[in-house]
Design a protein around this motif. Structure first.
Motif, PDB file in Angstrom:
ATOM      1  N   CYS A 170       0.782  -1.230   0.000  1.00 16.08           N
ATOM      2  CA  CYS A 170       0.000   0.000   0.000  1.00 16.08           C
ATOM      3  C   CYS A 170       0.817   1.286   0.000  1.00 16.08           C
ATOM      4  N   ASN A 210      -5.347   4.549  -3.527  1.00 14.39           N
ATOM      5  CA  ASN A 210      -5.680   4.888  -2.146  1.00 14.39           C
ATOM      6  C   ASN A 210      -5.662   6.401  -2.007  1.00 14.39           C
ATOM      7  N   LYS A 219      -9.905   2.750  -2.726  1.00 11.86           N
ATOM      8  CA  LYS A 219     -10.347   2.706  -1.340  1.00 11.86           C
ATOM      9  C   LYS A 219     -11.284   3.871  -1.031  1.00 11.86           C
ATOM     10  N   HIS A 276     -12.961   5.601   2.409  1.00 16.31           N
ATOM     11  CA  HIS A 276     -12.755   5.604   3.856  1.00 16.31           C
ATOM     12  C   HIS A 276     -14.029   6.010   4.590  1.00 16.31           C
ATOM     13  N   VAL A 327     -12.776   1.091   3.792  1.00 13.43           N
ATOM     14  CA  VAL A 327     -11.891   1.043   4.953  1.00 13.43           C
ATOM     15  C   VAL A 327     -12.618   1.577   6.182  1.00 13.43           C
ATOM     16  N   SER A 377     -12.253   2.054  10.591  1.00 12.06           N
ATOM     17  CA  SER A 377     -11.256   2.087  11.658  1.00 12.06           C
ATOM     18  C   SER A 377     -11.864   2.058  13.052  1.00 12.06           C
ATOM     19  N   SER A 402     -11.986  -3.477   4.587  1.00 10.71           N
ATOM     20  CA  SER A 402     -10.670  -3.474   5.219  1.00 10.71           C
ATOM     21  C   SER A 402     -10.779  -2.823   6.599  1.00 10.71           C
ATOM     22  N   SER A 426      -8.879  -1.279   9.673  1.00  6.25           N
ATOM     23  CA  SER A 426      -7.575  -0.640   9.824  1.00  6.25           C
ATOM     24  C   SER A 426      -7.125  -0.544  11.275  1.00  6.25           C
ATOM     25  N   GLU A 449      -5.474  -4.098   7.822  1.00  9.95           N
ATOM     26  CA  GLU A 449      -4.338  -3.281   7.401  1.00  9.95           C
ATOM     27  C   GLU A 449      -3.679  -2.600   8.584  1.00  9.95           C
TER      28      GLU A 449
END
Length: 227
Positions: free
Chosen positions: A12, A66, A87, A89, A115, A117, A136, A138, A183
């Motif tokens: 990445c 990304n 990606k 977010h 993504v 988090s 994904s 994170s 990730e």
């Protein structure tokens, strides 16, 4: 889904990708390349996608853009620059926008990686983005832009998260299920936990490999541990 004896590896970092493509240092588990495209924040460009596409290695891998995507035109920019996926977010886009952009991306044959988090982000995306195919989780604290070791695995270990993910994996968008990525993993222990988790399909690796004195392939192998 991929075999979990060896996780799929997705690089990445633009710097890392250029180093690998110029020196033939791919780990054999590498499935994709990904590069940052944010010029204003990270000094990368969409033209870096084209550079990866033109690599003379002879090993052609799909490329993931990304960027901090806020507008739909960035999807078209990524696609025209050679990206196979991009990606999105959840820390900066609400689920309605992610769903809207995923629909546009599908029409131009651009895959989307969402993504998350935090646990609320994950649950909201799973509940409100029917187009979701690749998720994904994170390790990164998005506000501080720093890696928080163990964060992704803690999110994944929540019983409610696992129940929802299991259900969506059995009946994902278009019946294809969901690929689950992690990730920001930075220790062999995290990699072992990811490899042994039946819900995890692969990992994204980036700046955690750059400081290593080992070659990229050797640094990846040190994270994977002995097979």
């Amino acid at each position: 889904m991929v075999s979990l004896s060896l996780l799929s590896i997705y690089y990445c970092s633009c710097l890392l990708c250029h180093h690998m493509t110029s020196n033939h240092h791919f780990h054999p588990a590498t499935n994709h390349l990904s590069t940052q495209c944010s010029h204003y924040l990270l000094q990368y460009r969409y033209e870096d996608l084209e550079t990866l596409r033109e690599s003379p290695t002879g090993k052609v891998l799909p490329v993931i853009a990304n960027d901090f995507v806020l507008y739909a035109y960035q999807l078209f920019k990524a696609k025209s620059s050679g990206a196979d996926a991009i990606k999105l977010h959840a820390s900066i886009l609400p689920p309605t926008e992610i769903s809207y952009m995923a629909k546009i991306a599908r029409k131009i044959n651009l895959e989307v990686v969402v993504v998350v988090s935090t646990m609320p982000q994950l649950m909201e995306v799973l509940g409100s983005v029917p187009e979701l195919n690749t998720l994904s989780i994170s390790n990164r604290n998005m506000r501080l832009w720093k890696i928080a070791p163990g964060k992704a695995l803690r999110i994944l270990s929540d019983p409610d998260v696992r129940a929802v993910l299991t259900t969506r994996r059995l009946a994902g968008a278009d019946g294809s299920g969901i690929n689950v990525m992690l990730e920001g993993l930075s220790t062999p222990e995290e990699m072992v936990a990811a490899r042994e988790d039946p819900l995890v399909d692969g990992v994204f690796l980036a700046e955690e490999l750059v400081p290593s004195r080992l070659s990229v392939a050797e640094a990846v192998q040190s994270l994977l541990g002995s097979e």
